[in-house]
Design an enzyme around this catalytic site. Sequence first.
Site, PDB file in Angstrom:
ATOM      1  N   GLN A 229       0.989  -1.163   0.021  1.00  0.00           N
ATOM      2  CA  GLN A 229       0.170  -0.039   0.042  1.00  0.00           C
ATOM      3  C   GLN A 229       0.983   1.255   0.007  1.00  0.00           C
ATOM      4  O   GLN A 229       1.798   1.523   1.032  1.00  0.00           O
ATOM      5  CB  GLN A 229      -0.819  -0.063   1.433  1.00  0.00           C
ATOM      6  CG  GLN A 229      -1.760   1.309   1.585  1.00  0.00           C
ATOM      7  CD  GLN A 229      -2.789   0.912   2.693  1.00  0.00           C
ATOM      8  OE1 GLN A 229      -2.077   0.332   3.652  1.00  0.00           O
ATOM      9  NE2 GLN A 229      -3.627   1.528   3.006  1.00  0.00           N
ATOM     10  N   GLY A 230       0.710   2.081  -1.320  1.00  0.00           N
ATOM     11  CA  GLY A 230       1.761   3.271  -1.242  1.00  0.00           C
ATOM     12  C   GLY A 230       0.935   4.530  -0.981  1.00  0.00           C
ATOM     13  O   GLY A 230       0.331   5.169  -1.820  1.00  0.00           O
TER      14      GLY A 230
ATOM     15  N   SER B  22       4.071  -1.505   4.022  1.00  0.00           N
ATOM     16  CA  SER B  22       4.213  -2.746   4.712  1.00  0.00           C
ATOM     17  C   SER B  22       4.561  -3.764   3.776  1.00  0.00           C
ATOM     18  O   SER B  22       4.053  -3.709   2.623  1.00  0.00           O
ATOM     19  CB  SER B  22       3.184  -3.228   5.331  1.00  0.00           C
ATOM     20  OG  SER B  22       2.928  -2.398   6.598  1.00  0.00           O
TER      21      SER B  22
ATOM     22  N   SER C 285       1.142   6.662   2.617  1.00  0.00           N
ATOM     23  CA  SER C 285       2.054   7.627   3.230  1.00  0.00           C
ATOM     24  C   SER C 285       3.010   8.223   2.328  1.00  0.00           C
ATOM     25  O   SER C 285       3.631   7.517   2.122  1.00  0.00           O
ATOM     26  CB  SER C 285       2.350   6.901   4.701  1.00  0.00           C
ATOM     27  OG  SER C 285       1.309   6.295   5.372  1.00  0.00           O
TER      28      SER C 285
ATOM     29  N   GLU D 197      -9.990  -1.346   5.954  1.00  0.00           N
ATOM     30  CA  GLU D 197      -8.930  -1.510   7.059  1.00  0.00           C
ATOM     31  C   GLU D 197      -9.204  -1.565   8.680  1.00  0.00           C
ATOM     32  O   GLU D 197      -8.731  -2.303   9.338  1.00  0.00           O
ATOM     33  CB  GLU D 197      -7.807  -0.392   6.715  1.00  0.00           C
ATOM     34  CG  GLU D 197      -6.365  -0.598   6.922  1.00  0.00           C
ATOM     35  CD  GLU D 197      -5.443   0.478   6.479  1.00  0.00           C
ATOM     36  OE1 GLU D 197      -5.992   1.205   5.719  1.00  0.00           O
ATOM     37  OE2 GLU D 197      -4.208   0.331   6.563  1.00  0.00           O
TER      38      GLU D 197
END
Lengths: 414, 351
Positions: free
Chosen positions: A152-153, A189, A155, A272
């Site tokens: 997941q990109g 992550s 932040s 999430e």
Amino acid sequence: MVAENLVVCQISPDTLEPMDPTMDTPMDLRYTDAQEAFREEARTWLSAHAPAPHALPSLDTAEGFEAHRAWERTMFADRWSVVSWPEEYGGRGVGILEWLIFEEEYWRAQAPLRVSQNGIFLLAPTLSEFGTDQQKARFLPPMASGEEIWCQGWSEPDAGSDLAGIRSRARRAHSDDGWVLTGQKTWASRGAFAEWCFGLFRTDPEAERHRGLTYFLVEMDSPGVTVRPIPQIDGETGFAELFFEEVFVPDSQVLGGVGRGWNVAMATAGSERGLSLRSPARYSEAATRLVALYAERLALDPERAVLTADAVAQAWIDAEAYRLNTLWTATRVLDGGSVGSEASANKIHWSETDLAIHRAALALLGPAAELHDGGADAPWLDGYLFALAGPIYAGTNEIQRNVVAERMLGLPRG
Amino acid sequence: MHFAFTGQQIEFRDTVRRVLARECTTDDLRAAFAAPTARTARWATLAELGVVGLSVPEAHGGLGLGLLDLVLLLEEAGRVALPEPLMATSALAAPLLGDLEGAGPAGATRVRSWLEEIAAGSITAAVGPPPGCPAPIAGAVGADLLVLTTPGPEDGPEVHVLEAGAAEVTPITSLDPTRRLGAVTWEPTADTRLASGSRAASTILATSDRAAVATAAELLGVTDRMVVMAADYAKERKQFGRPIGAFQAVKHLLAGAKVKLEFARPLVYGAAWALDQGAPDASRSASAAKACASDAAVEAARVSLQVHGAIGYTWESDLHLFLKRAWALSEAWGSAAEHRRRVLGSLLAPA
Ligand SMILES: Cc1cc2nc3c(=O)[nH]c(=O)nc-3n(C[C@H](O)[C@H](O)[C@H](O)COP(=O)(O)OP(=O)(O)OC[C@H]3O[C@@H](n4cnc5c(N)ncnc54)[C@H](O)[C@@H]3O)c2cc1C
């Protein structure tokens, strides 16, 4: 639609309101015989195939990542990796309750952590809601088999809680058949080893913060992508920084439309925090182990054990409350309802429950709590370190409290 | 698996909510604080609606329903801090009498007429604690019927029922006068005995479990009320030129209380279902529910007072009417810590 359990929609005003006032199904907290048979089938398969607890190397190492991928492949081969998905994508087309049952058996078996979790639990429900048929057919099967693992990109160094403040941008390619991405993402992550990334980029620098964003699906070995692994608090490379330098992404990899990235991302965030990322079985199983640890320590070191009795009981109750709340929400979804801002309350509860369970375990262990010698107790320390991240990722608990206060209690925005 | 109330259950709740909003205002509560009574016009209204006799068998004029049908209504009672003894009469005494109808020398006819009078709204009951857990009895002052227990002679505990006048009730002053606490002096006789031995033991256990869940349900209501009152106040009260609810410290206090409340809720509903079903882990579910509901209420009481500032610390503010009920109920029928101990004990017991 991938599965009803993975869909996240609008805010609902009163979670007690029946979806249909003429509804007369009486409350019943038992599973049907067919569901129990499904449980048995899952249990039998897992006991024959799942690696022993903690047998695989950590998934935050190159070797462990591949071992976990191989396990995903094994599950996929017998259609256990994504039970709630339609059969055409590798699932069994079962409902949300069966998914919860599967999760109970999965955690009970202490089977490996899911290396594909960003894909199957977060991106998949979003793809099912916003993706085209081509996108679903292209991305879901390799996600289910572990062949393509996602990170997941979202932040960025200067945009954490304030996600709408992201600066990474995308401009229209000269060829006019795609976009060119530039910028930096961080804390991804599994980013050190993943094949694909779902990211948010600014496509319209003029638009108001939330408006000009677009959700992209990016292949990590595209020219211009650089990955810098970041060791986490435990020393392993659990996340990574991602650099994008003029990375071309075709139009077919825009999810949900140009400029609609914020909406699409909020659906992912709902998964999430809400029903799909953290199934209650995870905490029920840990709470059961906690009670067993208590019994063991009560025999060995009763004076210390009784000091933690209250905390052990409360941690178990917190997990039970989460289980019941999930069944409550699942029933609502099955009756045609939706999950709204309750997802934020949910996230606060599951992250605090995880902490409560692990804190109680370490208190029981006393001086042995700091040992990290690979012995039988070490998972409690690892679990505690991971639990400490819970109130940070998936939107910090402070931000979730803002959401609860503003959307559930109607307090003015700050 | 279907964890939801039926449309009918929700509709009944809505009706009761509407009626109580009208008939149990904070002015009414103040009047009840000044002159607490057991049976009122409001009690008659609740009886007419079927709420009071909800768990009285249909043959005796009730609706013959279970705790699951009652929890949402008890929640409404909590929301208005209802002064009348709905919990003791409808959630405890009625099912106990229904279970023991025909048992003991007290005689089936007397039990039957008590049940009919409960359903008709003409009597109220107070229920004493299990033997060995001495506590003032809520609703004892002015109760028409007292359900009491004794450790009994050799063959175990006993359940007795006395009509008012057969026992001496000494009022005990407490924070919330509508609780009408009393110390009861009485003589168990063969005539007052309804059950003994294992029958009495199982009745006492069932009653304690029901009391834990019913009290937890009332606590949900009073907790919700306190959170809503504080949130409403936070939207109106201005300091530094803005509503105090815009300040994050205030938001976070209220959000924390709200989350605790919302996660106590499914435990309470699940426990009501488990008790009605006689599920094997029903007692544990009841304790888990009471532990969380008590904690949620005490936290909401603290938070809502803090959010109100000094006005909340006055007699004039309505807040204290609810704080007092929350504090009292959080300790009644087992504190959070006692119930946690019970949960752990049950988890450790060999299956
Ligand atoms: C283990 C782990 C895994 C992660 N995985 C991913 C991933 O895969 N992909 C990804 O994109 N990101 C990931 N993240 C990043 C995560 O989403 C961010 O850490 C999170 O959004 C918070 O941002 P930040 O770290 O920049 O903290 P900041 O936003 O700088 O916040 C620091 C502190 O200030 C508080 N704060 C900030 N703003 C407010 C406010 N308005 N009100 C009150 N308090 C406030 C925060 O609550 C926090 O306590 C991960 C993080 C962790 C710890």
